[in-house]
Design a protein around this motif. Structure first.
Motif, mmCIF file in Angstrom:
data_model
loop_
_atom_site.group_PDB
_atom_site.id
_atom_site.type_symbol
_atom_site.label_atom_id
_atom_site.label_comp_id
_atom_site.label_asym_id
_atom_site.label_seq_id
_atom_site.Cartn_x
_atom_site.Cartn_y
_atom_site.Cartn_z
ATOM 1 N N GLY A 159 0.799 -1.216 0.000
ATOM 2 C CA GLY A 159 0.000 0.000 0.000
ATOM 3 C C GLY A 159 0.832 1.266 0.000
ATOM 4 O O GLY A 159 0.419 2.295 -0.544
ATOM 5 N N ASP A 160 2.024 1.220 0.589
ATOM 6 C CA ASP A 160 2.908 2.388 0.579
ATOM 7 C C ASP A 160 3.367 2.708 -0.836
ATOM 8 O O ASP A 160 3.489 3.884 -1.212
ATOM 9 N N ILE A 161 3.641 1.659 -1.616
ATOM 10 C CA ILE A 161 4.039 1.867 -3.019
ATOM 11 C C ILE A 161 2.882 2.485 -3.794
ATOM 12 O O ILE A 161 3.041 3.493 -4.497
ATOM 13 N N GLY A 162 1.701 1.887 -3.662
ATOM 14 C CA GLY A 162 0.534 2.384 -4.376
ATOM 15 C C GLY A 162 0.168 3.805 -3.996
ATOM 16 O O GLY A 162 -0.178 4.628 -4.867
ATOM 17 N N TYR A 163 0.263 4.103 -2.709
ATOM 18 C CA TYR A 163 -0.073 5.451 -2.242
ATOM 19 C C TYR A 163 0.875 6.483 -2.842
ATOM 20 O O TYR A 163 0.442 7.564 -3.265
ATOM 21 N N ALA A 164 2.166 6.166 -2.875
ATOM 22 C CA ALA A 164 3.146 7.114 -3.422
ATOM 23 C C ALA A 164 2.854 7.414 -4.885
ATOM 24 O O ALA A 164 2.932 8.569 -5.332
ATOM 25 N N GLY A 210 -3.442 2.916 -3.404
ATOM 26 C CA GLY A 210 -3.499 2.229 -2.118
ATOM 27 C C GLY A 210 -3.426 3.184 -0.955
ATOM 28 O O GLY A 210 -3.384 4.405 -1.117
ATOM 29 N N LYS A 211 -3.381 2.604 0.242
ATOM 30 C CA LYS A 211 -3.295 3.371 1.474
ATOM 31 C C LYS A 211 -2.029 2.975 2.217
ATOM 32 O O LYS A 211 -1.626 1.818 2.210
ATOM 33 N N LYS A 212 -1.438 3.946 2.873
ATOM 34 C CA LYS A 212 -0.222 3.690 3.621
ATOM 35 C C LYS A 212 -0.433 2.584 4.652
ATOM 36 O O LYS A 212 -1.443 2.557 5.343
ATOM 37 N N GLY A 213 0.532 1.684 4.709
ATOM 38 C CA GLY A 213 0.497 0.649 5.726
ATOM 39 C C GLY A 213 -0.430 -0.511 5.440
ATOM 40 O O GLY A 213 -0.499 -1.450 6.237
ATOM 41 N N ARG A 214 -1.107 -0.496 4.312
ATOM 42 C CA ARG A 214 -2.061 -1.561 3.983
ATOM 43 C C ARG A 214 -1.438 -2.567 3.018
ATOM 44 O O ARG A 214 -0.556 -2.243 2.242
ATOM 45 N N GLY A 215 -1.941 -3.784 3.067
ATOM 46 C CA GLY A 215 -1.519 -4.804 2.110
ATOM 47 C C GLY A 215 -0.333 -5.618 2.583
ATOM 48 O O GLY A 215 0.091 -5.549 3.741
#
Length: 262
Positions: free
Chosen positions: A145-150, A185-190
């Motif tokens: 999720g950190d990758i997706g959020y960025a 995504g959302k930070k810290g998720r997944g």
């Protein structure tokens, strides 16, 4: 199941990554008005086979080409065709992969053909920067999720759309392994990232809506609003020392945005 690679296996994967980048770089150097996407495909296959590799895409799920060549509003999976002739102002997304010693290297880049519109150029630059932003998050202890959020936050800050239907993925002896790597995504998720994971991070960003449709050939994916899209990708190893780009050749991990340049 997520397949963790050893340090030695990651080193082996660099051969496939380097050949994939070499093919991508040479294709980009040939991108100019008047060239067909089929000619680009022939060049990529010649380079990959000449250096002892095998095209990763050719025959995969029935795909007929060595590269995916997607023009303007085509996002991914464009089939190379002698009748598709590049024109000044186009942008061309090229996705290519090579198999060396059973390992896969997978990468993509969007090239300018001549001089595209200013908004198309900005789209390409931002999508490239989204890839960089995603790679920076590929460290042990972070999450998918950190990758997706960025990626998502950077793209949307420019008013661009982020595809939901197509995502990045794990890479190894198979081209598509777990986990999926969304560009949102959302930070810290997944899934939690661990050293030894190898993933393809591949932002697919549009000038407008993120809604897409598949063509009658069953392959090419295009934006429904017919606005341009860009696609950039590198294969990344997650290590204790930080992210390592495996799709890098002697010139590095990045290509020129301008077609016709090495």
């Amino acid at each position: 199941m997520i397949k963790i690679k050893t340090t030695a296996q990651i080193e082996e994967m660099k051969k496939a990554g380097a050949l994939s980048k070499m093919a991508l770089r040479h294709v980009g150097a040939m991108v100019r008005p008047g060239v067909s996407t089929f000619e680009l495909d022939q060049l990529a296959e010649q380079i990959i086979r000449m250096h002892g590799g095998k095209p990763a895409f050719k025959g995969y799920g029935g795909f007929p080409g060595t590269i995916c060549a997607s023009v303007n509003d085509q996002v991914v999976h464009g089939i190379p065709n002698p009748d598709v002739i590049l024109r000044d102002g186009d942008i061309l997304s090229v996705d290519t992969g090579a198999v060396v010693d059973g390992w896969v290297g997978d990468n993509a880049w969007t090239f300018y053909c001549g001089t595209p519109s200013a908004e198309a150029q900005t789209l390409c630059q931002v999508t490239r920067d989204c890839l960089i932003a995603g790679i920076k998050q590929a460290v042990p202890g972070n999450s998918i999720g950190d990758i997706g959020y960025a990626i998502q936050s950077l793209a949307e800050s420019h008013g661009f759309g982020v595809l939901r239907d197509y995502v990045g993925h794990g890479v190894g002896r198979d081209m598509h392994e777990e986990p999926n790597v969304p560009n949102f995504g959302k930070k810290g998720r997944g899934v939690r990232l661990r050293a030894g994971m190898v993933i393809a991070i591949e932002p697919m960003i549009t000038l407008g809506s993120n809604h897409v449709s598949t063509g009658v050939d069953g392959w090419v994916v295009s934006t429904r609003d017919h606005l341009c899209a860009a696609h950039f990708e590198n294969t990344i190893a997650i290590t204790e020392d930080g992210p390592v780009v495996l799709t890098a050749d002697e010139h590095g991990a990045w290509c020129s945005l301008q077609g016709g340049c090495m």
